[in-house]
Every structure is written in C-alpha cells, then in structure tokens.
Design a protein around this motif. Structure first.
Motif, PDB file in Angstrom:
ATOM      1  N   SER A  94      -4.537  34.320  14.491  1.00 14.94           N
ATOM      2  CA  SER A  94      -3.924  33.134  13.885  1.00 14.94           C
ATOM      3  C   SER A  94      -3.872  33.261  12.362  1.00 14.94           C
ATOM      4  O   SER A  94      -2.859  32.947  11.739  1.00 14.94           O
ATOM      5  CB  SER A  94      -4.710  31.883  14.282  1.00 14.94           C
ATOM      6  OG  SER A  94      -4.180  30.747  13.651  1.00 14.94           O
ATOM      7  N   ALA A  95      -4.961  33.751  11.763  1.00 14.63           N
ATOM      8  CA  ALA A  95      -5.022  33.893  10.300  1.00 14.63           C
ATOM      9  C   ALA A  95      -4.024  34.907   9.771  1.00 14.63           C
ATOM     10  O   ALA A  95      -3.661  34.878   8.584  1.00 14.63           O
ATOM     11  CB  ALA A  95      -6.442  34.282   9.889  1.00 14.63           C
ATOM     12  N   SER A  96      -3.536  35.787  10.637  1.00  9.94           N
ATOM     13  CA  SER A  96      -2.573  36.802  10.218  1.00  9.94           C
ATOM     14  C   SER A  96      -1.177  36.221  10.013  1.00  9.94           C
ATOM     15  O   SER A  96      -0.267  36.920   9.570  1.00  9.94           O
ATOM     16  CB  SER A  96      -2.505  37.928  11.255  1.00  9.94           C
ATOM     17  OG  SER A  96      -1.827  37.499  12.424  1.00  9.94           O
ATOM     18  N   GLY A  97      -1.011  34.949  10.381  1.00  6.56           N
ATOM     19  CA  GLY A  97       0.304  34.327  10.282  1.00  6.56           C
ATOM     20  C   GLY A  97       1.084  34.388  11.582  1.00  6.56           C
ATOM     21  O   GLY A  97       2.282  34.119  11.597  1.00  6.56           O
ATOM     22  N   ASP A  98       0.405  34.722  12.666  1.00 13.44           N
ATOM     23  CA  ASP A  98       1.058  34.823  13.973  1.00 13.44           C
ATOM     24  C   ASP A  98       1.819  33.550  14.330  1.00 13.44           C
ATOM     25  O   ASP A  98       1.283  32.443  14.238  1.00 13.44           O
ATOM     26  CB  ASP A  98      -0.008  35.078  15.050  1.00 13.44           C
ATOM     27  CG  ASP A  98       0.534  34.906  16.456  1.00 13.44           C
ATOM     28  OD1 ASP A  98       1.263  35.803  16.903  1.00 13.44           O
ATOM     29  OD2 ASP A  98       0.244  33.871  17.076  1.00 13.44           O
ATOM     30  N   THR A  99       3.065  33.721  14.727  1.00 11.42           N
ATOM     31  CA  THR A  99       3.868  32.582  15.196  1.00 11.42           C
ATOM     32  C   THR A  99       4.470  32.865  16.585  1.00 11.42           C
ATOM     33  O   THR A  99       5.369  32.152  17.010  1.00 11.42           O
ATOM     34  CB  THR A  99       5.011  32.270  14.213  1.00 11.42           C
ATOM     35  OG1 THR A  99       5.829  33.446  14.039  1.00 11.42           O
ATOM     36  CG2 THR A  99       4.470  31.814  12.866  1.00 11.42           C
ATOM     37  N   LYS A 100       3.981  33.897  17.255  1.00 12.66           N
ATOM     38  CA  LYS A 100       4.529  34.274  18.561  1.00 12.66           C
ATOM     39  C   LYS A 100       3.729  33.714  19.733  1.00 12.66           C
ATOM     40  O   LYS A 100       4.282  33.484  20.807  1.00 12.66           O
ATOM     41  CB  LYS A 100       4.571  35.802  18.696  1.00 12.66           C
ATOM     42  CG  LYS A 100       5.477  36.516  17.708  1.00 12.66           C
ATOM     43  CD  LYS A 100       5.576  38.002  18.050  1.00 12.66           C
ATOM     44  CE  LYS A 100       4.204  38.673  18.051  1.00 12.66           C
ATOM     45  NZ  LYS A 100       4.277  40.116  18.404  1.00 12.66           N
ATOM     46  N   THR A 101       2.433  33.498  19.527  1.00 11.91           N
ATOM     47  CA  THR A 101       1.570  33.170  20.660  1.00 11.91           C
ATOM     48  C   THR A 101       1.832  31.771  21.202  1.00 11.91           C
ATOM     49  O   THR A 101       2.004  31.592  22.410  1.00 11.91           O
ATOM     50  CB  THR A 101       0.092  33.329  20.257  1.00 11.91           C
ATOM     51  OG1 THR A 101      -0.122  34.675  19.785  1.00 11.91           O
ATOM     52  CG2 THR A 101      -0.818  33.064  21.439  1.00 11.91           C
ATOM     53  N   LEU A 102       1.866  30.774  20.333  1.00 12.73           N
ATOM     54  CA  LEU A 102       2.051  29.404  20.814  1.00 12.73           C
ATOM     55  C   LEU A 102       3.387  29.194  21.528  1.00 12.73           C
ATOM     56  O   LEU A 102       3.422  28.516  22.565  1.00 12.73           O
ATOM     57  CB  LEU A 102       1.876  28.405  19.662  1.00 12.73           C
ATOM     58  CG  LEU A 102       0.468  28.297  19.077  1.00 12.73           C
ATOM     59  CD1 LEU A 102       0.387  27.139  18.078  1.00 12.73           C
ATOM     60  CD2 LEU A 102      -0.595  28.120  20.161  1.00 12.73           C
ATOM     61  N   PRO A 103       4.506  29.747  21.018  1.00 11.14           N
ATOM     62  CA  PRO A 103       5.749  29.612  21.783  1.00 11.14           C
ATOM     63  C   PRO A 103       5.653  30.215  23.184  1.00 11.14           C
ATOM     64  O   PRO A 103       6.258  29.691  24.124  1.00 11.14           O
ATOM     65  CB  PRO A 103       6.778  30.358  20.921  1.00 11.14           C
ATOM     66  CG  PRO A 103       6.258  30.230  19.538  1.00 11.14           C
ATOM     67  CD  PRO A 103       4.764  30.317  19.674  1.00 11.14           C
ATOM     68  N   LEU A 104       4.883  31.289  23.325  1.00  8.10           N
ATOM     69  CA  LEU A 104       4.720  31.872  24.655  1.00  8.10           C
ATOM     70  C   LEU A 104       3.819  31.016  25.537  1.00  8.10           C
ATOM     71  O   LEU A 104       4.021  30.934  26.747  1.00  8.10           O
ATOM     72  CB  LEU A 104       4.187  33.301  24.551  1.00  8.10           C
ATOM     73  CG  LEU A 104       5.275  34.377  24.437  1.00  8.10           C
ATOM     74  CD1 LEU A 104       4.668  35.742  24.196  1.00  8.10           C
ATOM     75  CD2 LEU A 104       6.133  34.415  25.703  1.00  8.10           C
ATOM     76  N   TRP A 105       2.816  30.361  24.938  1.00 10.09           N
ATOM     77  CA  TRP A 105       2.029  29.402  25.716  1.00 10.09           C
ATOM     78  C   TRP A 105       2.961  28.330  26.278  1.00 10.09           C
ATOM     79  O   TRP A 105       2.845  27.935  27.435  1.00 10.09           O
ATOM     80  CB  TRP A 105       0.968  28.734  24.841  1.00 10.09           C
ATOM     81  CG  TRP A 105      -0.230  29.571  24.524  1.00 10.09           C
ATOM     82  CD1 TRP A 105      -0.388  30.901  24.725  1.00 10.09           C
ATOM     83  CD2 TRP A 105      -1.443  29.094  23.924  1.00 10.09           C
ATOM     84  NE1 TRP A 105      -1.632  31.306  24.278  1.00 10.09           N
ATOM     85  CE2 TRP A 105      -2.295  30.225  23.784  1.00 10.09           C
ATOM     86  CE3 TRP A 105      -1.895  27.861  23.486  1.00 10.09           C
ATOM     87  CZ2 TRP A 105      -3.570  30.120  23.225  1.00 10.09           C
ATOM     88  CZ3 TRP A 105      -3.166  27.746  22.922  1.00 10.09           C
ATOM     89  CH2 TRP A 105      -3.994  28.872  22.803  1.00 10.09           C
ATOM     90  N   ARG A 106       3.894  27.853  25.436  1.00  9.04           N
ATOM     91  CA  ARG A 106       4.836  26.822  25.879  1.00  9.04           C
ATOM     92  C   ARG A 106       5.748  27.382  26.980  1.00  9.04           C
ATOM     93  O   ARG A 106       6.033  26.702  27.964  1.00  9.04           O
ATOM     94  CB  ARG A 106       5.666  26.317  24.707  1.00  9.04           C
ATOM     95  CG  ARG A 106       6.751  25.293  25.118  1.00  9.04           C
ATOM     96  CD  ARG A 106       7.437  24.663  23.936  1.00  9.04           C
ATOM     97  NE  ARG A 106       6.552  23.765  23.216  1.00  9.04           N
ATOM     98  CZ  ARG A 106       6.089  23.986  21.991  1.00  9.04           C
ATOM     99  NH1 ARG A 106       6.439  25.095  21.340  1.00  9.04           N
ATOM    100  NH2 ARG A 106       5.291  23.114  21.404  1.00  9.04           N
ATOM    101  N   GLU A 107       6.198  28.599  26.807  1.00 12.65           N
ATOM    102  CA  GLU A 107       7.097  29.212  27.792  1.00 12.65           C
ATOM    103  C   GLU A 107       6.431  29.319  29.158  1.00 12.65           C
ATOM    104  O   GLU A 107       7.037  28.986  30.176  1.00 12.65           O
ATOM    105  CB  GLU A 107       7.534  30.592  27.303  1.00 12.65           C
ATOM    106  CG  GLU A 107       8.511  31.296  28.222  1.00 12.65           C
ATOM    107  CD  GLU A 107       8.947  32.653  27.673  1.00 12.65           C
ATOM    108  OE1 GLU A 107       9.102  33.585  28.486  1.00 12.65           O
ATOM    109  OE2 GLU A 107       9.125  32.769  26.442  1.00 12.65           O
ATOM    110  N   ILE A 108       5.186  29.763  29.186  1.00 11.61           N
ATOM    111  CA  ILE A 108       4.519  29.918  30.478  1.00 11.61           C
ATOM    112  C   ILE A 108       4.194  28.558  31.095  1.00 11.61           C
ATOM    113  O   ILE A 108       4.122  28.429  32.318  1.00 11.61           O
ATOM    114  CB  ILE A 108       3.259  30.805  30.391  1.00 11.61           C
ATOM    115  CG1 ILE A 108       2.226  30.232  29.422  1.00 11.61           C
ATOM    116  CG2 ILE A 108       3.622  32.221  30.006  1.00 11.61           C
ATOM    117  CD1 ILE A 108       0.974  31.074  29.283  1.00 11.61           C
TER     118      ILE A 108
END
Length: 288
Positions: A174-188
């Motif tokens: 998260s601290a790295s600036g990740d913006t991919k994980t949460l959209p995938l949580w929503r997708e699944i």
C-alpha cells in the motif's frame, strides 16, 4: 425485499406439512461442516458428495432433480414420494426454512421475507396444524450445532480476509502507491461464483471446502477451529517467503477471493462485503 423480524417467542404456523414444496427451486448454500454432515449421512466422502451434488467448488447444493409443476427443479437429495434422502444431515438453511437468520451487533435475529408468512403460498394446509414458537421450532429442528458452525465460519471468513489486509497494508504494498489491489477486490466481489471458484483454483477450493480433518468432526466448533488452523498454515506456507510487490499483490487478491467465496457459502453478499473491506482498507491508507 422487506423482511419481518421475529423473536424466539413469536408464534407462527411452523408445524411442517411435509409436502416437499420447499425442496424445489431454492439456492441452498453450504459451509464446510454442513458439506461434511451431508456426506456422512450419504455414507460417502466429502469430496465425493461435493463433486456429485454441489456447485462452485462446494458452496451450493445442486438442484437438478425432477421439476415441479412450476418448472422448478428438485434438490439433488429429494426423492419423489419420499422426501429428503439425507434429512438427518440437512444444513442450517433447510432446518430454518421458512425462516432466515441475520447477525446484527453479535446477536442473531430470525426473519422471514415479505409481509406474509412464506409457507402460506404453497402450503396453506399448515394453518390447520399446531402453531409453534420460533424457539420451539428451532429446538425441534436441532438447529443449534448448525448455527454454531455458521457463526464459527463467519469468524474464519474474517480471519482469512485479515490476511489479505496484512498483505496489502503491512508489507509495503500500500505504501508503494499501489492502486491495483482494491479494484481487484471489488472485481472479485462482483464475480459469478463459478468464475470466482476458477480464479481461486483447485488447491485452495479443496482446502476451503473439504479439509482433511479426520477427528473431532462431531463438534462444529472444534472442527471449525482445526479448519482455521489449516487455512492459516497454508497461507503461511504459500505467502511467508514472497518477496516482490507483484507477488504480494497477487497473494492479497487470491486470499481475499477465498474469503469472499466462503462468505457466499455462508449466505452473505460478497459484493457488499468487498465494498466494506475496501472502505476499511482506504481508512488505513490504501488507494484505488
């Protein structure tokens, strides 16, 4: 849909007429202990029962029997002119029907959908049978151990999701600036159960729904605790030595998928739960 809330003292026409009408056209979800109970009553292994009579890796009972006059297919365990072939092993959904059970603020409430008692639509003859309190009905249905199993697996679902949170928030992802994980949580959270089961894969599906636990299977709480330990151990084995942020991202998505698949098997709405988890992650600094 509107629901009617009940207390244990509520008196309803709950004496069943045994017409079998409720064994058609339903979506009966299963947790792992319920799948085990079914298999014991059927005198086959959990894997055999899952593969023969369940969908989506084991979280839903298959309804593929002879249709009724409305065209609704019978439960795979229903036998014409007899009824349920595994009645003693039936899951909580069948024991509660036509009631539902909702957990709010750590307290269980019983409900039924709509303003009119559901049985009166297809089984009006129940009006001629003795009425029961909700508490007496549940006692007669021997629902308590199945309620305990359900409650324990809700805790396990949260424990699995917590691993996804740790992978996202405590590893630097998260601290790295990740913006991919949460959209995938929503997708699944929005995926169809067959797609989500495929995403999770056979290894995790098998561990989730047919764990290799050979003792303490009579006690749902002990069984669930042993199952929880197996799941956490597998997560440690799989994710304990990952190094790259991409691997951490993939692991967080996978383990959240496992949690949401279990949630569906518990009768919860994975879309709503995913949104709830996303908001929690955002409150701890995650981005999308």
């Amino acid at each position: 849909m509107q629901t009617t809330k009940l207390s244990n003292e509520s008196i309803l026409p709950l004496t069943c007429s045994r017409s079998g009408s409720c064994c058609f056209g339903k979506a009966v979800m299963l947790n792992p202990w319920e799948l085990l109970c079914f298999s014991k009553e059927k005198k086959i292994t959990p894997r055999e029962f899952r593969d023969l009579y369940c969908e989506f890796g084991g979280i839903q009972l298959l309804f593929d029997g002879k249709p009724d006059k409305k065209g609704q297919k019978a439960c795979s365990q229903y036998i014409d002119n007899f009824g349920c072939s595994v009645h003693e092993g039936r899951p909580l959904a069948c024991r509660l029907y036509p009631l539902g059970r909702k957990i709010q603020f750590d307290k269980a409430h019983y409900i039924y959908e709509g303003e009119t008692f559901p049985c009166l639509t297809d089984c009006a003859e129940v009006l001629d049978l003795p009425k029961l309190s909700v508490g007496k009905y549940l006692q007669g249905q021997e629902a308590e151990p199945f309620e305990k199993a359900q409650d324990e697996y809700l805790i396990i679902m949260q424990n699995i999701a917590d691993i996804a949170f740790e992978l996202l928030l405590d590893t630097g992802l998260s601290a790295s600036g990740d913006t991919k994980t949460l959209p995938l949580w929503r997708e699944i959270g929005n995926e169809l159960p067959e797609i989500l089961a495929e995403r999770i894969g056979k290894e995790w599906i098998d561990l989730l729904m047919i764990p290799e636990i050979t003792n303490e299977i009579e006690n749902p709480i002990t069984f669930a605790h042993k199952h929880n330990d197996l799941l956490l151990l597998k997560a440690q084995e799989k994710f304990g030595s990952i190094q790259t942020l991409q691997e951490v991202h993939d692991a967080s998505v996978l383990i959240m998928a496992v949690a949401l698949h279990l949630a569906r098997g518990l009768g919860a709405n994975p879309k709503e739960i995913a949104e709830h988890f996303i908001e929690i992650a955002k409150s701890h600094g995650a981005q999308e």
